[in-house]
Design an enzyme around this catalytic site. Structure first.
Site, PDB file in Angstrom:
ATOM      1  N   LYS A   9       0.837  -1.205   0.000  1.00 51.62           N
ATOM      2  CA  LYS A   9       0.000   0.000   0.000  1.00 51.62           C
ATOM      3  C   LYS A   9       0.876   1.261   0.000  1.00 51.62           C
ATOM      4  O   LYS A   9       2.086   1.181   0.202  1.00 51.62           O
ATOM      5  CB  LYS A   9      -0.929  -0.044   1.221  1.00 51.62           C
ATOM      6  CG  LYS A   9      -1.927  -1.220   1.185  1.00 51.62           C
ATOM      7  CD  LYS A   9      -2.906  -1.155   2.354  1.00 51.62           C
ATOM      8  CE  LYS A   9      -3.880  -2.325   2.317  1.00 51.62           C
ATOM      9  NZ  LYS A   9      -4.886  -2.240   3.409  1.00 51.62           N
ATOM     10  N   TYR A  49     -12.308  -2.280  -3.619  1.00 48.79           N
ATOM     11  CA  TYR A  49     -12.833  -2.328  -2.252  1.00 48.79           C
ATOM     12  C   TYR A  49     -14.368  -2.336  -2.217  1.00 48.79           C
ATOM     13  O   TYR A  49     -14.951  -1.971  -1.196  1.00 48.79           O
ATOM     14  CB  TYR A  49     -12.289  -1.153  -1.437  1.00 48.79           C
ATOM     15  CG  TYR A  49     -10.873  -1.361  -0.933  1.00 48.79           C
ATOM     16  CD1 TYR A  49     -10.524  -2.518  -0.220  1.00 48.79           C
ATOM     17  CD2 TYR A  49      -9.882  -0.407  -1.135  1.00 48.79           C
ATOM     18  CE1 TYR A  49      -9.238  -2.716   0.254  1.00 48.79           C
ATOM     19  CE2 TYR A  49      -8.586  -0.593  -0.657  1.00 48.79           C
ATOM     20  CZ  TYR A  49      -8.273  -1.743   0.039  1.00 48.79           C
ATOM     21  OH  TYR A  49      -7.001  -1.939   0.523  1.00 48.79           O
ATOM     22  N   ARG A 102       2.514  -7.050   8.902  1.00 49.80           N
ATOM     23  CA  ARG A 102       1.826  -5.995   9.653  1.00 49.80           C
ATOM     24  C   ARG A 102       2.306  -5.930  11.095  1.00 49.80           C
ATOM     25  O   ARG A 102       2.367  -4.857  11.707  1.00 49.80           O
ATOM     26  CB  ARG A 102       0.316  -6.218   9.594  1.00 49.80           C
ATOM     27  CG  ARG A 102      -0.273  -5.900   8.216  1.00 49.80           C
ATOM     28  CD  ARG A 102      -1.644  -6.498   8.059  1.00 49.80           C
ATOM     29  NE  ARG A 102      -2.345  -6.047   6.859  1.00 49.80           N
ATOM     30  CZ  ARG A 102      -3.459  -6.614   6.405  1.00 49.80           C
ATOM     31  NH1 ARG A 102      -3.987  -7.633   7.050  1.00 49.80           N
ATOM     32  NH2 ARG A 102      -4.037  -6.157   5.314  1.00 49.80           N
ATOM     33  N   ASN A 112      -1.953  -0.174   7.018  1.00 44.33           N
ATOM     34  CA  ASN A 112      -1.437  -1.477   7.434  1.00 44.33           C
ATOM     35  C   ASN A 112      -0.557  -2.146   6.380  1.00 44.33           C
ATOM     36  O   ASN A 112      -0.455  -3.359   6.312  1.00 44.33           O
ATOM     37  CB  ASN A 112      -2.573  -2.387   7.920  1.00 44.33           C
ATOM     38  CG  ASN A 112      -3.616  -2.635   6.852  1.00 44.33           C
ATOM     39  OD1 ASN A 112      -3.466  -2.190   5.709  1.00 44.33           O
ATOM     40  ND2 ASN A 112      -4.659  -3.358   7.186  1.00 44.33           N
ATOM     41  N   HIS A 115      -1.809  -5.414   1.238  1.00 46.41           N
ATOM     42  CA  HIS A 115      -3.090  -6.048   0.954  1.00 46.41           C
ATOM     43  C   HIS A 115      -2.841  -7.430   0.382  1.00 46.41           C
ATOM     44  O   HIS A 115      -1.909  -7.616  -0.389  1.00 46.41           O
ATOM     45  CB  HIS A 115      -3.900  -5.245  -0.074  1.00 46.41           C
ATOM     46  CG  HIS A 115      -5.037  -6.033  -0.670  1.00 46.41           C
ATOM     47  ND1 HIS A 115      -6.256  -6.133  -0.056  1.00 46.41           N
ATOM     48  CD2 HIS A 115      -5.100  -6.820  -1.770  1.00 46.41           C
ATOM     49  CE1 HIS A 115      -7.037  -6.939  -0.780  1.00 46.41           C
ATOM     50  NE2 HIS A 115      -6.354  -7.364  -1.823  1.00 46.41           N
ATOM     51  N   GLU A 126      -9.305  -9.966  -8.171  1.00 48.12           N
ATOM     52  CA  GLU A 126      -8.332  -8.877  -7.993  1.00 48.12           C
ATOM     53  C   GLU A 126      -7.189  -8.968  -9.007  1.00 48.12           C
ATOM     54  O   GLU A 126      -6.737  -7.941  -9.515  1.00 48.12           O
ATOM     55  CB  GLU A 126      -7.813  -8.898  -6.547  1.00 48.12           C
ATOM     56  CG  GLU A 126      -8.915  -8.508  -5.565  1.00 48.12           C
ATOM     57  CD  GLU A 126      -8.574  -8.771  -4.099  1.00 48.12           C
ATOM     58  OE1 GLU A 126      -7.450  -9.240  -3.801  1.00 48.12           O
ATOM     59  OE2 GLU A 126      -9.442  -8.502  -3.243  1.00 48.12           O
TER      60      GLU A 126
HETATM   61  P1  ATP Z   1      -6.867  -6.078   2.930  1.00 52.01           P
HETATM   62  O1  ATP Z   1      -8.186  -6.276   2.217  1.00 52.01           O
HETATM   63  O2  ATP Z   1      -6.314  -4.683   2.785  1.00 52.01           O
HETATM   64  O3  ATP Z   1      -5.879  -7.151   2.631  1.00 52.01           O
HETATM   65  P2  ATP Z   1      -7.979  -7.307   5.237  1.00 52.01           P
HETATM   66  O4  ATP Z   1      -8.554  -8.286   4.272  1.00 52.01           O
HETATM   67  O5  ATP Z   1      -7.111  -7.823   6.330  1.00 52.01           O
HETATM   68  O6  ATP Z   1      -7.144  -6.202   4.489  1.00 52.01           O
HETATM   69  P3  ATP Z   1     -10.541  -6.014   5.242  1.00 52.01           P
HETATM   70  O7  ATP Z   1     -11.578  -6.352   6.222  1.00 52.01           O
HETATM   71  O8  ATP Z   1     -10.670  -6.507   3.842  1.00 52.01           O
HETATM   72  O9  ATP Z   1      -9.128  -6.442   5.864  1.00 52.01           O
HETATM   73  O10 ATP Z   1     -10.408  -4.431   5.214  1.00 52.01           O
HETATM   74  C1  ATP Z   1      -9.780  -3.781   4.124  1.00 52.01           C
HETATM   75  C2  ATP Z   1      -8.949  -2.653   4.632  1.00 52.01           C
HETATM   76  O11 ATP Z   1      -9.815  -1.667   5.186  1.00 52.01           O
HETATM   77  C3  ATP Z   1      -8.000  -3.028   5.772  1.00 52.01           C
HETATM   78  O12 ATP Z   1      -6.757  -3.496   5.310  1.00 52.01           O
HETATM   79  C4  ATP Z   1      -7.839  -1.700   6.493  1.00 52.01           C
HETATM   80  O13 ATP Z   1      -6.811  -0.923   5.907  1.00 52.01           O
HETATM   81  C5  ATP Z   1      -9.181  -1.020   6.273  1.00 52.01           C
HETATM   82  N1  ATP Z   1     -10.014  -1.186   7.461  1.00 52.01           N
HETATM   83  C6  ATP Z   1     -10.586  -2.312   7.913  1.00 52.01           C
HETATM   84  N2  ATP Z   1     -11.282  -2.088   9.037  1.00 52.01           N
HETATM   85  C7  ATP Z   1     -11.120  -0.760   9.311  1.00 52.01           C
HETATM   86  C8  ATP Z   1     -11.586   0.104  10.335  1.00 52.01           C
HETATM   87  N3  ATP Z   1     -12.353  -0.346  11.326  1.00 52.01           N
HETATM   88  N4  ATP Z   1     -11.219   1.408  10.265  1.00 52.01           N
HETATM   89  C9  ATP Z   1     -10.439   1.880   9.276  1.00 52.01           C
HETATM   90  N5  ATP Z   1      -9.967   1.098   8.272  1.00 52.01           N
HETATM   91  C10 ATP Z   1     -10.314  -0.188   8.283  1.00 52.01           C
HETATM   92 MG    MG Z   2      -9.620  -7.724   2.529  1.00 48.47          MG
END
Ligand code: ATP
Ligand code: MG
Length: 137
Positions: A9, A49, A102, A112, A115, A126
């Site tokens: 990211k 997203y 992370r 974080n 992705h 994706e």
């Molecule tokens: P990614 O999809 O980025 O690999 P992930 O699958 O672990 O991460 P997801 O639940 O898909 O997590 O959320 C996508 C992204 O949205 C997270 O990586 C984070 O950056 C952001 N995110 C998730 N929850 C929150 C929250 N409560 N507040 C702010 N940002 C969030």
């Molecule tokens: Mg995700």
């Protein structure tokens, strides 16, 4: 062979973590099938997203992921989707174990670092969103 989509990211690119993250997947034994540094257009960010469209943090998420270049990659290997998720660690860096990407590099859930696709369906979706077939080896 199984493939997954992994992306450093904007925070990770800015902090010069691309090399370390690529190195972890290389050392694990996975094979790089495609990679590019790119600026994500708004429409692509919203599509990528899409599952989070109704979440309160959606606007922030799209704003952040389009805030600077990302390093998009396709990695290939046995069980790479689930294993890459383990190597990334929990979504919230405060819950991610030391030794994970992370856990080692992240501080906040918004920034974080990395992705990774969370299932075979999302990996296929994706990869096709970010790469043309002729960009993959
Ligand atoms: P990614 O999809 O980025 O690999 P992930 O699958 O672990 O991460 P997801 O639940 O898909 O997590 O959320 C996508 C992204 O949205 C997270 O990586 C984070 O950056 C952001 N995110 C998730 N929850 C929150 C929250 N409560 N507040 C702010 N940002 C969030
Ligand atoms: Mg995700």
């Amino acid at each position: 062979m199984e493939k997954t989509f992994i992306m450093v990211k904007p925070d990770g690119v800015q902090r010069n973590l691309v090399g370390d993250i690529v190195s972890r997947f290389e050392k694990k034994g996975f094979k790089l099938a495609g990679a590019k540094l790119m600026q994500i257009p708004n429409a692509l960010a919203e599509e990528h997203y899409g599952e989070h469209k109704e979440k309160p943090f959606f606007g922030e998420l799209v704003e952040f992921i389009t805030s600077g270049p990302v390093f998009a990659m396709v990695w290939e290997g046995e069980n790479v989707i689930a294993t890459a998720r383990q190597m990334m660690g929990q979504t919230k860096p405060s819950e991610a174990m030391p030794g994970t990407i992370r856990g080692d590099f992240g501080l906040t859930v918004g920034k974080n670092v990395v992705h990774g696709s969370d299932s075979p369906d999302s990996a296929e979706r994706e990869i096709n969103l970010f790469f043309n077939q002729d960009e993959l080896v």
